[in-house]
Write a protein that holds these residues in place. Sequence first.
Motif, PDB file in Angstrom:
ATOM      1  N   VAL A 174      -2.833   1.533   5.321  1.00 14.72           N
ATOM      2  CA  VAL A 174      -2.053   2.344   4.373  1.00 14.72           C
ATOM      3  C   VAL A 174      -0.571   2.035   4.503  1.00 14.72           C
ATOM      4  O   VAL A 174       0.162   1.910   3.509  1.00 14.72           O
ATOM      5  N   ILE A 229      -7.292   2.381   9.312  1.00 16.92           N
ATOM      6  CA  ILE A 229      -6.856   2.960   8.039  1.00 16.92           C
ATOM      7  C   ILE A 229      -5.358   3.254   8.008  1.00 16.92           C
ATOM      8  O   ILE A 229      -4.673   2.884   7.034  1.00 16.92           O
ATOM      9  N   PRO A 230      -4.764   3.912   9.057  1.00 13.18           N
ATOM     10  CA  PRO A 230      -3.309   4.160   9.012  1.00 13.18           C
ATOM     11  C   PRO A 230      -2.494   2.875   8.888  1.00 13.18           C
ATOM     12  O   PRO A 230      -1.506   2.831   8.145  1.00 13.18           O
ATOM     13  N   LEU A 284       0.190  -1.313   2.977  1.00 10.07           N
ATOM     14  CA  LEU A 284       0.134  -1.195   1.517  1.00 10.07           C
ATOM     15  C   LEU A 284       1.397  -0.536   0.983  1.00 10.07           C
ATOM     16  O   LEU A 284       1.948  -0.955  -0.048  1.00 10.07           O
ATOM     17  N   LEU A 285       1.890   0.475   1.710  1.00  8.20           N
ATOM     18  CA  LEU A 285       3.117   1.161   1.307  1.00  8.20           C
ATOM     19  C   LEU A 285       4.308   0.203   1.334  1.00  8.20           C
ATOM     20  O   LEU A 285       5.141   0.174   0.417  1.00  8.20           O
TER      21      LEU A 285
END
Length: 251
Positions: free
Chosen positions: A13, A9-10, A16-17
């Motif tokens: 994310v 997940i990190p 995606l950022l």
Amino acid sequence: MKGRISAFIPVAVFLLLIAVLWEASARIFDFPHYIIPKLSDVLLSLWDNRGVLVKHFGVTLWESLLGLFISTIFGVAAAISIDVSRLAKRTLYPLIVASQTIPIIALSPIMVMWFGYEIWSKIAVVVLFTFFPIAVNTADGFRTADAGIGELLRTMGAGKRALFTKWKLPSALPGFFTGLKLAAAISVGGATLGEWLGGENGLGMYTKRASNMLRGEAVFSGVLLLSAMGIALFLAVQLLEKLVLSHRKEQ
């Protein structure tokens, strides 16, 4: 399973950022497309040229895998020679280390002169990139084998073959996989450089042609695929490492 998904997940994310920042900054500052294209245009280029890109992806992947395979054979053979022969340890090991002071990029054109513009010149460049980490890390794995285990096996009457297969070889596996993971990641760079120096196919040649025509979207799409290939090869070796070393722990 839930824990493994949570671990990604990190990273997801963060990626995606980066994607959002890339697209937003390209739109806000209106960079020329050949400097920083919009991410959406890069993805569109990936889709529009998917047929050609799949073909070039396969060529570069094959060159990387074949070069990596050859480096593994010669790298492990060199590491074993260094471990079993004092002469090889005093001559071959320093030579391998010293060879890294020579810029590999400077040697690459020589590979093209020797092997021509066919696939073998690209594979030779991949071997130049990947031989060193495999050979040195495997040799270090042999060197740092627990002397106590070796002494115990000798007192039990173990011969040279048993010492190698039951002591030295298992001890060298972590070092070997460390070198192989590094080599897998950089093998793609070697194949790309070989294609830049001369060739008709491969993602390196694709990005070079696109750069000459100032097609920024195509260049970035090729770079994204090269990056994905390097990550995939690294993860494949990491998975193999887990399978092999977990089997050893069970034993």
